[in-house]
Design a protein around this motif. Structure first.
Motif, short mmCIF file in Angstrom:
data_model
loop_
_atom_site.label_atom_id
_atom_site.label_comp_id
_atom_site.label_asym_id
_atom_site.label_seq_id
_atom_site.Cartn_x
_atom_site.Cartn_y
_atom_site.Cartn_z
N VAL A 228 97.13 8.26 -2.82
CA VAL A 228 97.49 9.41 -1.76
C VAL A 228 98.11 10.52 -2.64
N ASP A 229 98.93 10.36 -3.30
CA ASP A 229 99.66 11.41 -4.20
C ASP A 229 98.65 12.22 -4.93
N ALA A 230 97.68 11.57 -5.76
CA ALA A 230 96.82 12.43 -6.17
C ALA A 230 96.00 13.20 -5.54
N LEU A 231 95.40 12.51 -4.42
CA LEU A 231 94.47 13.18 -3.48
C LEU A 231 95.14 14.42 -2.86
N ALA A 232 96.51 14.21 -2.24
CA ALA A 232 97.05 15.25 -1.48
C ALA A 232 97.34 16.37 -2.45
N GLN A 233 97.91 16.24 -3.63
CA GLN A 233 98.02 17.25 -4.48
C GLN A 233 96.84 18.11 -4.87
N ARG A 234 95.83 17.71 -4.99
CA ARG A 234 94.55 18.24 -4.82
C ARG A 234 94.33 18.82 -3.90
N ALA A 235 94.23 18.09 -2.58
CA ALA A 235 93.80 18.95 -1.28
C ALA A 235 94.61 20.09 -1.06
N ALA A 236 95.97 19.81 -1.38
CA ALA A 236 97.04 20.82 -1.19
C ALA A 236 96.59 22.47 -1.72
N ALA A 237 96.24 22.03 -3.13
CA ALA A 237 95.78 23.08 -3.86
C ALA A 237 94.47 23.75 -3.46
N ALA A 238 93.58 23.00 -2.84
CA ALA A 238 92.29 23.45 -2.03
C ALA A 238 92.85 24.42 -1.17
N GLN A 239 93.92 23.91 -0.29
CA GLN A 239 94.27 24.88 1.00
C GLN A 239 94.79 26.10 0.39
N ARG A 240 95.49 26.06 -0.77
CA ARG A 240 96.28 27.09 -1.24
C ARG A 240 95.15 28.05 -1.76
N LEU A 241 94.25 27.69 -2.35
CA LEU A 241 92.95 28.35 -3.00
C LEU A 241 92.37 29.20 -1.73
N LEU A 242 92.23 28.71 -0.56
CA LEU A 242 91.51 29.43 0.49
C LEU A 242 92.43 30.30 0.89
N GLN A 243 93.73 30.14 0.89
CA GLN A 243 94.87 30.94 1.45
C GLN A 243 94.90 32.26 0.57
N SER A 244 94.49 31.95 -0.65
CA SER A 244 94.58 33.14 -1.76
C SER A 244 93.70 34.06 -1.55
N MET A 245 92.49 33.70 -1.00
CA MET A 245 91.29 34.49 -0.86
C MET A 245 91.45 35.65 -0.05
N SER A 246 90.53 36.55 0.07
CA SER A 246 90.57 37.58 1.28
C SER A 246 90.05 37.05 2.43
N ALA A 247 90.29 37.75 3.86
CA ALA A 247 89.97 37.11 4.74
C ALA A 247 88.55 37.25 4.86
N GLU A 248 87.69 38.12 4.23
CA GLU A 248 86.30 37.74 4.28
C GLU A 248 85.61 36.79 3.30
N GLN A 249 86.23 36.53 2.05
CA GLN A 249 85.78 35.66 1.53
C GLN A 249 85.99 34.25 2.18
N ARG A 250 87.13 34.07 2.90
CA ARG A 250 87.48 32.81 3.46
C ARG A 250 86.49 32.58 4.62
N GLU A 251 86.12 33.71 5.44
CA GLU A 251 85.12 33.60 6.43
C GLU A 251 83.80 33.22 5.88
N GLU A 252 83.44 33.80 5.03
CA GLU A 252 82.00 33.35 4.23
C GLU A 252 81.98 31.88 3.49
N LEU A 253 83.05 31.37 3.15
CA LEU A 253 82.87 30.12 2.57
C LEU A 253 83.06 29.07 3.83
N MET A 254 83.79 29.42 5.00
CA MET A 254 83.78 28.48 6.13
C MET A 254 82.27 28.34 6.75
N GLN A 255 81.55 29.64 6.75
CA GLN A 255 80.12 29.49 7.14
C GLN A 255 79.35 28.84 6.33
#
Length: 667
Positions: A228-255
């Motif tokens: 869980v530690d290894a997976l959570a650290q990676r998953a949290a970093a993935a969420q921070r990556l999305l938060q670091s993108m512009s709103a347009e980039q984030r919307e594009e990736l979600m689609q």
């Protein structure tokens, strides 16, 4: 033919190098002691040394600077549109190849061709919308279809790489069976985490999961918590990556994510995985973001890795700051330091941790009754020895001091000897000692020709003429002017050197350290060394002389010797009720009672030397008059020469003016 054993050599990986030289604490101890004498606590002084580092070694501040530079480099080198750019290139390739195929296909109905060309011409400007619109397009070009399918494959591998490092490369050219295996692993993983959230999982569940799917986890976790530690650290970093993108980039990736492997089930499993991990590790940073402004595009997997690097750098920065409660350098993650800054940084971190551990666990720092760290007696002895050696070098440059054979611990030799007793500092009578050892060996049935082993009872020392032992008071001014004028540390260094000399080479003498500011008090060497400078007015020499007289009366058979260090006239004296009376300029009553106490000590046969620091005319007149009243001496050294001056005067009083050889006492 004789068989030869073969050995293979490689880097030692079992921990710190067992052949590495021991840590040299001399520089650290000197630096810590200097700061302690300047008023820092031992803990603060040690932390400051570790922050500064040594002459040829980086400190914590240097490592922290490299951590910050590494962080800035990552943010300044990259941007987060790598996956979107790759998708756009594949989309452009698919559309171009399809148009070429339409132009070449003469058999196609013109109406169908025109409809297809119009569909391609009117694709949305949004990459995600265009990809989704073409999801049901009937490609005429096999090359175009292949390029479009690669978009789905790329998205699937990147999204998985966000959660499982290395998955992008592992699933390149993956078959349907490979993708099915990933889906099966995700389903089993979510089932395991669901049970763990409810507290219903067992170690057998974890072992069964790893037996079937362990090849997806190169970290090789040993428990579900580590997993869980290894997976959570990676998953949290993935969420921070999305938060670091512009709103347009984030919307594009979600689609676009809907096209990953063309499998909605995959995204559902990943969504459930994120939900499980956030519930199990709410303390991870799931909402943070970073500002990237570089030129090198990052894909989702690589970008997540960079966000993990940034988080690791932040943890290292906190560890290097040592600003949290209970901090120790043993907390420093040396593996992370090596990953981020290189092996040399890890070696530096390990060395600094070794210094801290050796200073605290090796006996140089110890906890007092108040729980705080203090210099230990062992540290005080080592410092005293070092300072005394420096003092000897200063004294050796003076004229007329190195023309005698008198030993520092005794008087003139009488020619006879006696058996050694504990505390004796007289030189050995080597001939009689060896003779005693030979006689004892023969008496015990041994053969002296095959070697001798000395016993304590064999040792004889040369007898010396009786000399008068001394009761010595080092009376030091601790008014704030001493610190303000840069005389605080030299005063303490002087006390340490004299204390070490008396306690090791002149053990028959007795030394008392007395400080005087607004009040006077006796101190041991550890208390004086750690004494902070106080903004308190008053130079109560009267009280100091009273305490000196009490000490002399406790040793009536010894020669009283006063060594007085001051940088100001008396401005305070002790009243009958024990309170201190302060007045500046000096009150006549203060001068009167101070001189009266000095006269009383002078009549008792006290030898006194006054060490005047600074060029104050009033102090110069006062000290000169006091010296004349009792036949004392006045010495006006520079602050840096104070130690040599005090030790020299102690030896002069000890040997009653006879010349001495400092090589005999400074070893």
């Amino acid at each position: 033919m004789t068989a030869h054993n073969r050995s293979r050599y490689s880097r030692y990986r079992g921990g710190p190098d067992p052949l590495a030289p021991p840590v040299d604490l001399a520089e650290a101890l000197d630096a810590v002691a200097e700061d302690v004498m300047a008023g820092y606590s031992p803990r603060h002084a040690l932390q400051e040394f570790l922050r500064r580092g040594g002459r040829n070694r980086e400190g914590l501040d240097d490592l922290a600077g490299r951590v910050q530079q590494r962080r800035s480099d990552l943010l300044g080198r990259h941007r987060l549109d790598g996956t979107l750019n790759e998708v756009q290139k594949l989309l452009d390739t698919a559309v171009l190849e399809e148009r070429k195929q339409l132009a070449r296909d003469a058999m196609m109905d013109n109406t169908d061709r025109a409809f297809r060309e119009m569909q391609l011409q009117n694709l949305p400007k949004s990459t995600a919308a265009a990809v989704n619109e073409l999801a049901s397009y009937d490609w005429q070009s096999s090359t175009a279809r292949e390029a479009y399918d690669r978009i789905k494959d790329l998205l699937g591998r990147e999204i998985l790489d966000q959660r499982f490092a290395g998955m992008k490369q592992a699933l390149e050219d993956a078959t349907d069976e490979d993708r099915a295996a990933v889906n099966e692993m995700l389903q089993a993983l979510n089932e395991l985490l669901d049970k763990h959230r409810r507290g219903e999982d067992t170690d057998a569940d974890f072992q069964e999961f790893m037996a079937r799917h362990g090849h997806f986890f190169p970290e090789n976790p040993q428990s579900v918590e580590e997993l869980v530690d290894a997976l959570a650290q990676r998953a949290a970093a993935a969420q921070r990556l999305l938060q670091s993108m512009s709103a347009e980039q984030r919307e594009e990736l979600m689609q676009l994510s809907a096209q990953a492997f063309g499998s909605p089930e995959l995204m559902a499993q990943l969504g459930q995985l994120d939900s499980n991990l956030q519930a199990l590790r709410p303390g991870e940073d799931w909402t943070g973001s970073e500002r990237f402004d570089g030129e090198e595009g990052l894909g989702l997997g690589d970008g997540t890795g960079v966000l993990q690097d940034l988080a690791e750098l932040d943890e290292l920065a906190e560890q290097l700051s040592q600003a949290y409660s209970g901090s120790r350098l043993d907390d420093l993650d040396l593996d992370a330091l090596a990953r981020q800054l290189g092996q040399d940084a890890a070696v530096t971190g390990r060395t600094l941790a070794d210094i801290e551990r050796a200073m605290q666990d090796g006996g140089y720092l110890q906890r007092g009754v108040d729980g705080d760290l203090r210099l230990s007696p062992q540290a005080m002895r080592r410092l005293g020895r070092s300072l005394l050696r420096d003092t000897a070098k200063q004294l050796s440059g003076r004229q007329g001091r190195r023309d005698t054979r008198v030993a520092g611990a005794a008087g003139d030799q009488t020619g006879s000897s006696r058996q050694w007793e504990f505390g004796d500092a007289e030189p050995w009578d080597v001939t009689r000692t060896i003779t005693n050892a030979i006689r004892r060996t023969i008496a015990d049935g041994g053969d002296p020709g095959r070697g001798l082993r000395l016993a304590v009872g064999d040792i004889e020392v040369t007898e010396t003429e009786a000399r008068t032992e001394a009761a010595v008071v080092l009376l030091v001014d601790v008014s704030f002017s001493m610190a303000a004028e840069g005389r605080w540390v030299p005063m303490k260094r002087t006390a340490l050197a004299l204390h070490h000399l008396v306690s090791t080479r002149f053990r028959g003498d007795r030394l008392q350290l007395i400080t005087f500011g607004r009040y006077a008090q006796t101190m041991d060497i550890g208390e004086l060394t750690a004494l902070p400078a106080l903004r308190e007015q008053g130079t109560n020499l009267h009280h100091g002389l009273l305490l000196a007289g009490r000490f002399f009366r406790q040793h009536p058979s010894m020669q009283p010797v006063l060594l007085l260090v001051t940088d100001g006239e008396p401005t305070a004296h002790l009243l009958a009720d024990g309170e201190s009376w302060f007045s500046y300029p000096p009150d006549p009553e203060t001068i009167r009672v101070t001189v009266a106490e000095l006269d009383r000590l002078g009549r008792a046969g006290m030898q006194a030397t006054f060490f005047r620091l600074g060029d104050d005319p009033g102090l110069e007149r006062f000290v000169a008059r006091m010296a004349r009243r009792i036949g004392g001496r006045v010495v006006a050294p520079e602050a840096g020469d104070l130690g040599a001056a005090v030790v020299g005067e102690y030896l002069r009083a000890h040997f009653r003016g006879r010349p001495y050889d400092d090589a005999d006492w400074a070893t």
